[in-house]
Design an enzyme around this catalytic site. Structure first.
Site, mmCIF file in Angstrom:
data_model
loop_
_atom_site.group_PDB
_atom_site.id
_atom_site.type_symbol
_atom_site.label_atom_id
_atom_site.label_comp_id
_atom_site.label_asym_id
_atom_site.label_seq_id
_atom_site.Cartn_x
_atom_site.Cartn_y
_atom_site.Cartn_z
ATOM 1 N N GLY A 14 2.012 -7.386 -2.095
ATOM 2 C CA GLY A 14 1.356 -7.679 -3.211
ATOM 3 C C GLY A 14 1.548 -7.248 -4.556
ATOM 4 N N SER A 15 2.706 -6.316 -4.774
ATOM 5 C CA SER A 15 3.138 -5.834 -5.951
ATOM 6 C C SER A 15 3.016 -6.773 -7.062
ATOM 7 C CB SER A 15 4.631 -5.068 -5.980
ATOM 8 O OG SER A 15 4.728 -4.630 -7.279
ATOM 9 N N ASN A 16 3.466 -7.480 -7.208
ATOM 10 C CA ASN A 16 3.296 -8.852 -8.530
ATOM 11 C C ASN A 16 1.659 -9.235 -8.595
ATOM 12 O OD1 ASN A 16 5.821 -9.321 -10.119
ATOM 13 N ND2 ASN A 16 6.605 -9.485 -7.971
ATOM 14 N N ARG A 67 3.942 -27.316 9.355
ATOM 15 C CA ARG A 67 3.777 -26.797 7.940
ATOM 16 C C ARG A 67 2.758 -27.601 7.415
ATOM 17 N NH1 ARG A 67 8.938 -25.956 4.443
ATOM 18 N NH2 ARG A 67 9.819 -27.961 5.566
ATOM 19 N N MET A 92 6.484 -15.527 1.641
ATOM 20 C CA MET A 92 7.793 -15.749 2.636
ATOM 21 C C MET A 92 7.607 -17.044 3.412
ATOM 22 S SD MET A 92 9.319 -13.475 1.170
ATOM 23 C CE MET A 92 10.553 -13.475 2.170
ATOM 24 N N ARG A 93 7.040 -18.223 2.840
ATOM 25 C CA ARG A 93 7.089 -19.575 3.505
ATOM 26 C C ARG A 93 7.452 -20.499 2.520
ATOM 27 N NH1 ARG A 93 7.258 -18.794 8.742
ATOM 28 N NH2 ARG A 93 6.346 -21.082 9.145
ATOM 29 N N HIS A 111 11.211 -14.667 -8.603
ATOM 30 C CA HIS A 111 12.622 -14.791 -7.913
ATOM 31 C C HIS A 111 13.356 -13.198 -8.375
ATOM 32 C CE1 HIS A 111 15.832 -15.400 -5.055
ATOM 33 N NE2 HIS A 111 16.449 -15.410 -5.820
ATOM 34 N N ASP A 147 13.986 -21.666 -4.540
ATOM 35 C CA ASP A 147 14.367 -20.965 -5.785
ATOM 36 C C ASP A 147 15.055 -21.882 -6.812
ATOM 37 O OD1 ASP A 147 13.644 -18.564 -4.442
ATOM 38 O OD2 ASP A 147 15.510 -18.438 -3.687
ATOM 39 N N ALA A 175 10.878 -4.926 -13.955
ATOM 40 C CA ALA A 175 10.719 -6.105 -14.887
ATOM 41 C C ALA A 175 10.026 -7.158 -14.362
ATOM 42 C CB ALA A 175 12.331 -6.631 -15.067
#
Length: 216
Positions: A14-16, A67, A92-93, A111, A147, A175
């Site tokens: 969870g850095s962002n 899903r 990541m899904r 991304h 993406d 960044a």
């Protein structure tokens, strides 16, 4: 000012997510982070979110047969929390076209490449193998294709002769934190609007640090 209510979906550290939570503390920032959802029960970002006073919950995709049922559980949490915008931060899904369509132009993703280049995984190694001189990151609205989607903001970093994938990844990550803060503010404030699958930003003044970040 009415702030937009934001949920962040994570699968790992969870850095962002942390960068967005920090940004939302600033007076006048047009979004508030009210919910974090992880599909991984032991994701490190969950404890960080709770430490910041943000509600955090687990919806483990392995508990569902498919899903759509997994996404229905996410949808229930989002509706209950009265979420306006969703930010994917290392989630990541892949999301189904139905879910993406229901939240069209309200789901953001980041991304680690300058899209449309290097979609998918292993972006830094692929960028180095291609011999590019610059890399970076892209914040975009999510579409059903991986993406893909209208680009909100990009940040550019130099690729150095002695870079390996890890060094380049660290420079791009710095960044990312800047670009995601900027992009979410543009969307939450209503300044960023999608027109014919392009993002138009009203009164755009781009900080130099977003356009080029020569981080260490």
């Amino acid at each position: 000012m009415t702030r937009k209510r934001v949920a962040i979906l994570i699968s790992g550290r969870g850095s962002n997510m942390r960068a967005l939570i920090e940004a939302a503390r600033a007076p006048g920032y047009p979004a508030e982070i009210v919910l974090v959802i992880s599909n991984v029960p032991d994701a490190a970002g969950l404890d960080d979110a709770r430490a910041e006073g943000v509600a955090a919950t687990v919806i483990d995709h392995r508990d569902f047969a498919d899903r759509p049922s997994f996404e229905n559980a996410i949808e229930t949490q989002l509706r209950t929390a009265k979420i306006d915008l969703v930010c994917l931060a290392g989630f990541m899904r892949l999301l189904t076209a139905e879910f993406v369509g229901a939240w069209r132009d309200r789901i953001l993703n980041i991304h680690p490449s300058l899209l449309p280049a290097f979609r998918g995984l292993d972006t830094h190694a692929r960028a180095l193998a291609a011999g590019v001189r610059f890399s970076g990151c892209t914040v975009h609205f999510v579409r059903a294709e991986m993406d893909a989607g209208p680009i909100i903001a990009q940040a550019v970093v130099p690729v150095r002769p002695d870079d390996d994938a890890a060094r380049l990844a660290a420079r791009v990550l710095s960044a990312e934190h800047q670009a995601y803060r900027t992009a979410l503010a543009l969307v939450a404030s209503g300044r960023a609007q999608v027109e014919a699958e392009r993002v138009i930003v009203a009164d755009a003044v781009w900080p130099q640090s977003i356009l080029l970040n020569p981080a260490e």
